[in-house]
Design a protein around this motif. Structure first.
Motif, PDB file in Angstrom:
ATOM      1  N   GLU A   1      11.976 -10.781  10.141  1.00 12.48           N
ATOM      2  CA  GLU A   1      11.146  -9.752  10.786  1.00 12.48           C
ATOM      3  C   GLU A   1      11.843  -8.410  10.813  1.00 12.48           C
ATOM      4  O   GLU A   1      11.230  -7.369  10.535  1.00 12.48           O
ATOM      5  N   GLN A   2      13.132  -8.474  11.121  1.00  9.55           N
ATOM      6  CA  GLN A   2      13.885  -7.226  11.258  1.00  9.55           C
ATOM      7  C   GLN A   2      13.835  -6.415   9.964  1.00  9.55           C
ATOM      8  O   GLN A   2      13.527  -5.228   9.980  1.00  9.55           O
ATOM      9  N   ALA A   3      14.105  -7.083   8.856  1.00  9.66           N
ATOM     10  CA  ALA A   3      14.133  -6.393   7.559  1.00  9.66           C
ATOM     11  C   ALA A   3      12.746  -5.878   7.200  1.00  9.66           C
ATOM     12  O   ALA A   3      12.595  -4.745   6.723  1.00  9.66           O
ATOM     13  N   ALA A   4      11.713  -6.698   7.441  1.00  8.91           N
ATOM     14  CA  ALA A   4      10.357  -6.295   7.071  1.00  8.91           C
ATOM     15  C   ALA A   4       9.899  -5.100   7.906  1.00  8.91           C
ATOM     16  O   ALA A   4       9.329  -4.138   7.382  1.00  8.91           O
ATOM     17  N   VAL A   5      10.175  -5.161   9.206  1.00 11.77           N
ATOM     18  CA  VAL A   5       9.784  -4.062  10.099  1.00 11.77           C
ATOM     19  C   VAL A   5      10.538  -2.786   9.708  1.00 11.77           C
ATOM     20  O   VAL A   5       9.961  -1.702   9.626  1.00 11.77           O
TER      21      VAL A   5
ATOM     22  N   ALA B   1       2.800 -14.936   6.821  1.00 15.09           N
ATOM     23  CA  ALA B   1       1.672 -14.363   7.553  1.00 15.09           C
ATOM     24  C   ALA B   1       2.109 -13.904   8.943  1.00 15.09           C
ATOM     25  O   ALA B   1       1.727 -12.822   9.405  1.00 15.09           O
ATOM     26  N   ASP B   2       2.943 -14.712   9.599  1.00 18.03           N
ATOM     27  CA  ASP B   2       3.436 -14.343  10.939  1.00 18.03           C
ATOM     28  C   ASP B   2       4.266 -13.071  10.886  1.00 18.03           C
ATOM     29  O   ASP B   2       4.170 -12.210  11.760  1.00 18.03           O
ATOM     30  N   THR B   3       5.090 -12.970   9.855  1.00 16.08           N
ATOM     31  CA  THR B   3       5.980 -11.817   9.752  1.00 16.08           C
ATOM     32  C   THR B   3       5.158 -10.548   9.506  1.00 16.08           C
ATOM     33  O   THR B   3       5.440  -9.491  10.073  1.00 16.08           O
ATOM     34  N   VAL B   4       4.128 -10.681   8.690  1.00 13.69           N
ATOM     35  CA  VAL B   4       3.271  -9.521   8.446  1.00 13.69           C
ATOM     36  C   VAL B   4       2.559  -9.111   9.740  1.00 13.69           C
ATOM     37  O   VAL B   4       2.412  -7.914  10.038  1.00 13.69           O
ATOM     38  N   GLU B   5       2.172 -10.106  10.523  1.00 11.02           N
ATOM     39  CA  GLU B   5       1.515  -9.789  11.792  1.00 11.02           C
ATOM     40  C   GLU B   5       2.440  -8.949  12.673  1.00 11.02           C
ATOM     41  O   GLU B   5       2.019  -8.001  13.326  1.00 11.02           O
ATOM     42  N   LYS B   6       3.709  -9.319  12.654  1.00  9.64           N
ATOM     43  CA  LYS B   6       4.710  -8.611  13.455  1.00  9.64           C
ATOM     44  C   LYS B   6       4.853  -7.165  12.947  1.00  9.64           C
ATOM     45  O   LYS B   6       4.934  -6.222  13.741  1.00  9.64           O
TER      46      LYS B   6
ATOM     47  N   PHE C   1       1.072   2.177   2.753  1.00 11.61           N
ATOM     48  CA  PHE C   1       2.003   1.059   2.874  1.00 11.61           C
ATOM     49  C   PHE C   1       1.263  -0.274   2.748  1.00 11.61           C
ATOM     50  O   PHE C   1       1.725  -1.199   2.087  1.00 11.61           O
ATOM     51  N   PHE C   2       0.099  -0.335   3.368  1.00 19.98           N
ATOM     52  CA  PHE C   2      -0.677  -1.586   3.296  1.00 19.98           C
ATOM     53  C   PHE C   2      -1.067  -1.882   1.853  1.00 19.98           C
ATOM     54  O   PHE C   2      -0.879  -2.992   1.355  1.00 19.98           O
ATOM     55  N   GLU C   3      -1.569  -0.866   1.176  1.00 18.43           N
ATOM     56  CA  GLU C   3      -2.083  -1.095  -0.182  1.00 18.43           C
ATOM     57  C   GLU C   3      -1.000  -1.348  -1.212  1.00 18.43           C
ATOM     58  O   GLU C   3      -1.191  -2.104  -2.157  1.00 18.43           O
ATOM     59  N   ASN C   4       0.136  -0.709  -1.032  1.00 18.65           N
ATOM     60  CA  ASN C   4       1.181  -0.813  -2.052  1.00 18.65           C
ATOM     61  C   ASN C   4       2.226  -1.874  -1.755  1.00 18.65           C
ATOM     62  O   ASN C   4       2.987  -2.269  -2.635  1.00 18.65           O
ATOM     63  N   CYS C   5       2.304  -2.267  -0.511  1.00 16.66           N
ATOM     64  CA  CYS C   5       3.369  -3.216  -0.164  1.00 16.66           C
ATOM     65  C   CYS C   5       2.803  -4.518   0.409  1.00 16.66           C
ATOM     66  O   CYS C   5       2.958  -5.577  -0.185  1.00 16.66           O
ATOM     67  N   ILE C   6       2.137  -4.404   1.548  1.00 17.38           N
ATOM     68  CA  ILE C   6       1.685  -5.624   2.234  1.00 17.38           C
ATOM     69  C   ILE C   6       0.711  -6.400   1.352  1.00 17.38           C
ATOM     70  O   ILE C   6       0.919  -7.594   1.076  1.00 17.38           O
ATOM     71  N   SER C   7      -0.315  -5.723   0.895  1.00 13.50           N
ATOM     72  CA  SER C   7      -1.365  -6.427   0.170  1.00 13.50           C
ATOM     73  C   SER C   7      -0.850  -7.101  -1.112  1.00 13.50           C
ATOM     74  O   SER C   7      -1.058  -8.301  -1.298  1.00 13.50           O
ATOM     75  N   PRO C   8      -0.144  -6.370  -2.016  1.00  9.79           N
ATOM     76  CA  PRO C   8       0.351  -7.063  -3.214  1.00  9.79           C
ATOM     77  C   PRO C   8       1.360  -8.166  -2.903  1.00  9.79           C
ATOM     78  O   PRO C   8       1.397  -9.193  -3.587  1.00  9.79           O
ATOM     79  N   SER C   9       2.163  -7.991  -1.874  1.00 17.46           N
ATOM     80  CA  SER C   9       3.134  -9.039  -1.517  1.00 17.46           C
ATOM     81  C   SER C   9       2.403 -10.308  -1.132  1.00 17.46           C
ATOM     82  O   SER C   9       2.767 -11.413  -1.535  1.00 17.46           O
TER      83      SER C   9
END
Ligand code: B12
Lengths: 220, 464
Positions: free
Chosen positions: A20-24, A70-75, A40-48
């Motif tokens: 979580e720390q690294a992702a945040v 999925a949990d980490t993305v929620e965070k 950020f959502f379109e270029n990072c979260i979504s393709p990941s």
């Protein structure tokens, strides 16, 4: 922003590992460097997440890794993306919509429903998961309480289909049928059954469920 | 005494469900199951790779898996979803429960009994055939001919049933009086079928329509299914129970009924991949026996995407799990054969056959076949695939694992690339004459072709 590719790889590894720390931190730095939350959502979260979804399709990774990601993305959303959206007052929420999910009364099968929930989450939906064996009245009450955009129900047993129809009937009876598009799925269902009971649509797989939910909300 | 259940142990299990530590279900899935499985596999150095042979020939590995499974059973226990509590047993408790298991049991009555015995890997002894369209949906109209075609197959020794799609023209609603009505109708139809084929005492898997405990209680009562039948009870994946199941176990103790406990570990789920599934076969069997004291132990690992138990990775995991159990305790275990393909295809013979051969040489006691077309297509099943499984199984009893390996590899090669296509075949009524119940000449020829093929390839001498 030129280095999305390497950022995305790093983001994928962090969320898969549940770091979580690294992702945040990665999300924070990107926004500080000038990216908008949407970028950020379109270029990072979504393709990941798409990448992770594909790896699960081929079972190069298993359910626990999917859940962790999925949990980490929620965070990340909670800590960085949502506050940034609120601050920018763009008024546009990052969520595609809120979906209530439940396996209906009598049925304890939950693997498929959980997979649908995960796929919805990783594709940008908010999910309210009521679990298994959920009575129709509870589904309707929670939909109202949570003000969801879609009601999604799962049944693998033929003997539990009547409870799905109950939900459609109860919505009708309360004059709120139009407020809640209903999608059903699970091994005991198929498109004709959805039509027969008055549901709006049917999803044969988690991926199809996501597409159909987007369609229901006019987001495709 | 039929089931030989120890009532104190049952009460003790019920106590555990009330008094064990409270835990969130998510934590159970991720921490207690997910994390412990990963750590135990690492500690015991158990891994299975995609290009490993389908049949393992390594006794030390099987024994290590058993030991790992026992350790995991103690570490994890069972989660009760109603009380949100964790039920645990000490190693001493589990060992004592396992040491009390009988090494054989006779189901059914009169001339129609079947004795299921503990077998060891490669043992030259009889594997009981438990045949029928387990759980496959079927209309009221077709229920009798569909099942009668199975019940009259002499190679089937215990008889399994499909799922009624309606009862007396009405929709069946889980947990309602309609489930009770359906359970009673299923019982009446099942008894009628046994009478028609002249096998009144044959044991049956029941109550099939029981979605909740209502069906089981309604169907297993005075004039209903008999204690000598195989009454079903299961775990929710992974290692979870509910009041519904514990009520059924209690009922079986009171009416002294045999039971068949079963569980479906998920390949790709919280237990992980093939090694995790193999481990789940062992730990699940141990805690399931402690929880329900089931007579028979049926394991149906399930691929998270295609639901089959015949997927090559799942087959490899299951046969190792069966070896571990067969070598180390008196479990009377069966693989639960769930192919992706349906009747009317050649592939169904390879899919069901591969898992049957792998399981027979791994030391299973009986074989449950077949949940054809993954069990979801109404009427898509035929007794011919069970007949094939039965003939092939009896032909490989006593074969070494090394000698069985090429048969399994040959069969897996023939279906492994088409599993995702879900070739569901044709429904029963298109493959059998509804008057005589005989298979159509074309379908019968496919069966004979499959027999001839294995005879020729492997020098077997199976008659058609
Ligand atoms: C695993 C399993 C179990 C496990 C469940 C464990 C768990 N935690 O879920 C256990 C052992 C507990 C179990 C019990 C029973 N089972 Co069961 N089970 C299965 C099995 C083998 C696989 C199901 C599975 O998880 N597949 C993998 C998942 C990922 O697939 P899925 O659920 O279909 O989900 C996908 C899609 O359908 C879709 N989807 C699912 N839900 C939703 C919802 C929405 C909104 C959308 C859009 C999409 C969607 O997306 C998912 C991902 O792609 C099926 C066979 C089969 N082919 O389905 C039988 C099956 C469903 N079971 C069956 C039966 C009969 C039972 C029992 C009644 C047996 C008995 N007599 O005791 C009990 C009932 C218990 C209860 N009250 O629920 C029958 C149902 C027949 C029928 N038509 O009624 C089946 C078809 C097998 C059979 N022929 O017997 N079972």
């Amino acid at each position: 922003m030129s280095n999305w590719e390497s950022k995305q790889t790093e983001f994928t590894e962090s969320i898969l590992a549940g770091n979580e720390q690294a992702a945040v931190a990665l999300a924070r730095t990107s926004l500080e460097e000038g990216a908008t939350p949407v970028e950020f959502f379109e270029n990072c979260i979504s393709p990941s997440l798409q990448d992770i979804g594909k790896r699960f399709e081929t079972l190069d990774i298993f359910l626990p890794e999917m859940v962790t990601a999925a949990d980490t993305v929620e965070k990340v959303n909670e800590d960085v993306i949502n506050p940034a959206v609120a601050e920018s007052q763009a008024g546009e929420s990052m969520s595609l919509g809120k979906v209530l999910l439940a396996t209906v009364q009598g049925d304890l099968h939950d693997i498929g429903k959980n997979m649908v929930g995960l796929m919805l989450k990783v594709n940008g939906f908010e999910v309210v998961d009521l679990g298994t064996n959920v009575p129709p009245a509870d589904i309707v009450a929670r939909a109202e309480q949570e003000q969801v955009d879609i009601i999604g129900m799962s049944a693998l047993l033929t003997t539990c289909l009547p409870y799905m129809k109950d939900v459609c009937d109860f919505l009708e009876g309360k004059n709120i049928r139009d407020k809640y598009p209903v999608i059903i799925g699970g091994a005991a269902t198929h498109p004709e059954i959805a039509e027969e009971m008055g549901a709006n649509t049917h999803g044969g797989s988690a991926a199809e469920g996501v597409e159909k939910c987007k369609m229901l909300l006019g987001k495709l | 005494m039929n089931n030989g259940m120890n009532y104190d142990l049952l009460l003790d299990a019920l106590d555990k469900a009330e008094n064990g530590p409270v835990l969130d279900e998510k934590e159970w899935d991720r921490e207690v199951i997910g994390k412990n499985f990963r750590e135990t596999l690492e500690k015991y150095d158990i891994s299975m790779e995609r290009d490993d042979p389908y049949i393992t020939n390594d006794d030390a590995l099987a024994d290590r898996l058993y030991e790992a499974g026992m350790e995991l059973a103690v570490k994890t226990g069972v989660y009760c979803i109603d009380t949100k509590r964790r039920m645990t047993w000490t190693r001493e408790e589990l060992e004592s429960i396992l040491s009390d298991m009988p090494d054989s049991v006779t189901l059914g009555t009169g001339d129609d009994t079947a004795t299921v015995r503990r077998r060891r890997p490669e043992e030259n002894s009889h594997v009981v055939i438990y045949g029928g369209p387990f759980g496959i949906p079927v209309s009221e109209e077709l229920f009798i001919p569909f099942h009668e075609a199975y019940a009259r197959e002499p190679l089937i020794e215990i008889f399994n049933l499909g799922t009624l799609l309606s009862t007396r023209g009405r929709k069946i609603r889980a947990g309602s009086p309609w489930e009770a009505v359906a359970a009673w109708q299923e019982k009446e139809l099942a008894f009628e079928i046994l009478e028609r084929v002249g096998r009144p005492g044959m044991a049956m898997g029941c109550v099939e329509i029981a979605t909740t405990e209502v069906g089981e209680l309604a169907g297993t009562t005075l004039g209903g299914y008999r204690p000598t039948d195989a009454h079903k009870i299961n775990f929710i994946s992974e290692q979870k129970t509910a009041y519904h199941h514990l009520t059924e176990a209690t009922h079986y103790a009171h009416v002294d009924a045999f039971s068949e406990s079963y569980f479906n570990p998920m390949y790709g789920g919280y237990v992980g991949g093939a090694a995790g599934v193999a481990l789940a076969c062992v730990s699940g069997s141990i805690v399931m026996r402690a929880c329900y004291q089931g007579t028979l132990n049926n394991i149906g690992p399930t691929h998270v995407h295609i639901s089959a138990s015949t997927h090559p990775e799942v087959l490899r995991a299951l046969q190792l799990g069966l070896q571990a159990l067969a070598r180390n305790a008196n479990f009377l275990t069966s693989p639960f054969i769930r192919p992706t393909t349906g009747p009317g295809t050649m592939e169904i013979f390879y899919e069901t056959g591969a898992l049957a051969v792998a399981s027979a040489v791994a030391g299973c006691s009986y074989i449950d076949a077949s949940q054809s077309a993954a069990g979801t297509h109404a009427g898509h099943a035929s007794p011919l695939e069970v007949k094939f499984v039965a003939k092939l199984t009896h032909a490989v009893e006593g074969l070494s694992r090394a000698d069985a390996a090429p048969i399994v590899a040959w069969m897996v090669d023939k279906y492994k690339d088409i599993q995702s296509e879900a070739l569901t075949g044709k429904p029963f009524q298109e493959l059998h004459d509804l008057e005589t119940l005989d298979p159509t000449p074309e379908w019968n020829q496919m069966y004979l072709d499959a027999i001839n093929e294995v005879n020729q390839e492997f020098g077997l001498n199976i008659s058609g």
